[in-house]
Design a protein around this motif. Structure first.
Motif, PDB file in Angstrom:
ATOM      1  N   MET A 110       0.819  -1.206   0.000  1.00  0.00           N
ATOM      2  CA  MET A 110       0.000   0.000   0.000  1.00  0.00           C
ATOM      3  C   MET A 110       0.857   1.261   0.000  1.00  0.00           C
ATOM      4  SD  MET A 110      -3.418  -0.801   2.262  1.00  0.00           S
ATOM      5  CE  MET A 110      -2.705  -1.777   3.549  1.00  0.00           C
ATOM      6  N   LEU A 111       1.951   1.244   0.739  1.00  0.00           N
ATOM      7  CA  LEU A 111       2.853   2.399   0.722  1.00  0.00           C
ATOM      8  C   LEU A 111       3.489   2.568  -0.655  1.00  0.00           C
ATOM      9  CD1 LEU A 111       4.417   2.035   4.262  1.00  0.00           C
ATOM     10  CD2 LEU A 111       3.145   4.016   3.444  1.00  0.00           C
ATOM     11  N   ASP A 112       3.758   1.455  -1.349  1.00  0.00           N
ATOM     12  CA  ASP A 112       4.250   1.545  -2.729  1.00  0.00           C
ATOM     13  C   ASP A 112       3.268   2.315  -3.607  1.00  0.00           C
ATOM     14  OD1 ASP A 112       6.664   0.178  -2.475  1.00  0.00           O
ATOM     15  OD2 ASP A 112       5.780  -1.781  -2.899  1.00  0.00           O
ATOM     16  N   ARG A 113       1.979   2.036  -3.423  1.00  0.00           N
ATOM     17  CA  ARG A 113       0.963   2.694  -4.252  1.00  0.00           C
ATOM     18  C   ARG A 113       0.894   4.186  -3.964  1.00  0.00           C
ATOM     19  NH1 ARG A 113      -4.379  -0.808  -3.338  1.00  0.00           N
ATOM     20  NH2 ARG A 113      -5.306   1.103  -4.201  1.00  0.00           N
ATOM     21  N   ILE A 114       1.159   4.568  -2.717  1.00  0.00           N
ATOM     22  CA  ILE A 114       1.111   5.993  -2.366  1.00  0.00           C
ATOM     23  C   ILE A 114       2.373   6.696  -2.836  1.00  0.00           C
ATOM     24  CG2 ILE A 114       0.973   7.617  -0.447  1.00  0.00           C
ATOM     25  CD1 ILE A 114      -0.452   5.337   1.134  1.00  0.00           C
ATOM     26  N   ASN A 115       3.516   6.081  -2.543  1.00  0.00           N
ATOM     27  CA  ASN A 115       4.812   6.671  -2.891  1.00  0.00           C
ATOM     28  C   ASN A 115       5.847   5.548  -2.875  1.00  0.00           C
ATOM     29  OD1 ASN A 115       7.338   7.936  -2.885  1.00  0.00           O
ATOM     30  ND2 ASN A 115       6.597   9.710  -1.747  1.00  0.00           N
ATOM     31  N   PRO A 116       6.392   5.156  -4.020  1.00  0.00           N
ATOM     32  CA  PRO A 116       7.361   4.047  -4.049  1.00  0.00           C
ATOM     33  C   PRO A 116       8.527   4.236  -3.081  1.00  0.00           C
ATOM     34  CG  PRO A 116       6.694   4.622  -6.279  1.00  0.00           C
ATOM     35  CD  PRO A 116       6.103   5.673  -5.373  1.00  0.00           C
ATOM     36  N   ALA A 117       8.952   5.484  -2.871  1.00  0.00           N
ATOM     37  CA  ALA A 117      10.051   5.731  -1.932  1.00  0.00           C
ATOM     38  C   ALA A 117       9.630   5.380  -0.507  1.00  0.00           C
ATOM     39  CB  ALA A 117      10.502   7.183  -2.006  1.00  0.00           C
ATOM     40  N   TRP A 118       8.354   5.605  -0.201  1.00  0.00           N
ATOM     41  CA  TRP A 118       7.864   5.248   1.131  1.00  0.00           C
ATOM     42  C   TRP A 118       7.798   3.739   1.305  1.00  0.00           C
ATOM     43  CZ3 TRP A 118       3.219   9.120   2.091  1.00  0.00           C
ATOM     44  CH2 TRP A 118       3.753  10.418   2.228  1.00  0.00           C
TER      45      TRP A 118
END
Length: 350
Positions: A110-118
């Protein structure tokens, strides 16, 4: 950073994501004393904004978990908390999956979907983005974590103590703790002590008044329930033997208290948190202060979570992380077959 600037940046993040909304932004205040008033029950994230723009994150009125002066870091921590709650809900309501299966992987995705760096930052478990650690490709219970389950019930011993340093001796460390010198010199084994069952003392008495000890990897270890009165195993005495690091794990099953205590060069490594209780660790949440002295354990725990979703016990995951980060081991065969070295405590009456 001000509250207005943080909320404006969060709204911009929400606008670009199908997973987040404004309601996920945590309550804020100007003092940790406002935690209960604003955040309610301990466990939820609460942001304290200092006058100089520093943001401090709390998970209770007494537990600061991060300090940040970078807007992206604050937004990341807020998103990390938000997707954990989402992942918990999704996993719990997915047919065919248990309450923790793939929880951490779900957070990362899910964090990948928001921001790959996150997503990369989350997988590292640390503060500074991706790490180079290779995935674990062996049995996670092999070296230390095999003992985690029974240890919760104080079996085989309440205390697991580890010591590292150049040229140290497990025998000398056991003697400092109060081990019988004659039994240490004779190479007494645990099976020898338990064969004394017919001397009018039951096996529990023998276990309670004795220790096991030995060497495993870079560490010497001593396992026991309680040390006898007059034990000389203080930090100064251990240092004279050459000990530079100690790790002590203690279990009080009746009170559900399990503690981790790490000393290095005579100083406790705890980011001024005081006693570190293992029940603070929750799957998918870094157990220690972010970017602090124990951040290397945050990273090892996350690696264990990602590599071994099959381990449903948090203590097993945590022990595997200790083995990865610090190299802690215990000789499974010697302990289970009772061939590990052992000695009774010296009685105060001689």
């Amino acid at each position: 950073m001000t509250e207005h600037a943080l909320k404006r940046a969060w709204r911009q993040t929400v606008a670009g994501s199908d997973l987040l909304d404004d309601a996920m932004f945590p309550p804020t205040g100007t003092s940790r004393d406002q935690y209960t008033q604003r955040a309610g029950d301990p466990g939820g994230l609460f942001l304290v904004l200092d006058e100089d723009g520093t943001v401090r994150g709390y998970r209770s009125p007494y537990r600061e978990i991060f300090t940040a002066q970078d807007l992206d870091q604050v937004l990341y921590f807020v998103a990390e908390e938000a997707v954990r709650r989402l992942a918990e809900y999704i996993v719990a309501h997915t047919p065919g999956h248990g309450p923790v299966t793939n929880l951490v992987t779900g957070q990362a995705q899910m964090l990948d979907r928001i921001n790959p760096a996150w997503g990369s930052r989350f997988r590292s478990g640390g503060m500074d983005g991706p790490q180079t650690a290779q995935p674990c490709e062996r049995d996670p219970l092999e070296r230390l974590a095999w003992i985690a389950g029974t240890w919760r019930e104080q079996d085989p011993y309440t205390n697991l103590a580890f010591f590292r340093g150049k040229g140290i001796s497990a025998e000398q460390i056991a003697l400092l703790h109060g081990a019988n010198p004659e039994q240490v010199a004779a190479g007494t084994r645990l099976s020898d002590l338990r064969s004394m069952h017919g001397t009018g003392r039951d096996s529990w008495d023998i276990a309670w008044e004795s220790c096991c000890f030995g060497q495993a990897g870079d560490w010497a270890f001593v396992m026991y329930h309680e040390t006898p009165p007059g034990s000389r195993a203080d930090n100064a005495a251990l240092s004279r033997l050459g000990v530079t690091e100690t790790v002590r794990l203690s279990a009080t099953a009746a009170k559900a208290i399990y503690t981790f205590d790490y000393m290095r060069d005579g100083r406790r490594i705890d980011d001024d948190w005081g006693v570190l209780e293992l029940i603070w660790y929750e799957r998918g949440r870094a157990p220690y202060y972010r970017g602090g002295q124990l951040d290397f354990l945050n990273q090892a725990v996350r690696r264990a979570e990602l590599d071994h979703p099959e381990l449903t016990g948090e203590f097993e995951l945590y022990f595997h992380a200790l083995e990865t980060a610090l190299g802690l081991q215990l000789p499974r065969q010697d302990i289970q077959q009772e061939t590990v070295h052992a000695a009774q405590w010296v009685r105060s009456n001689g």
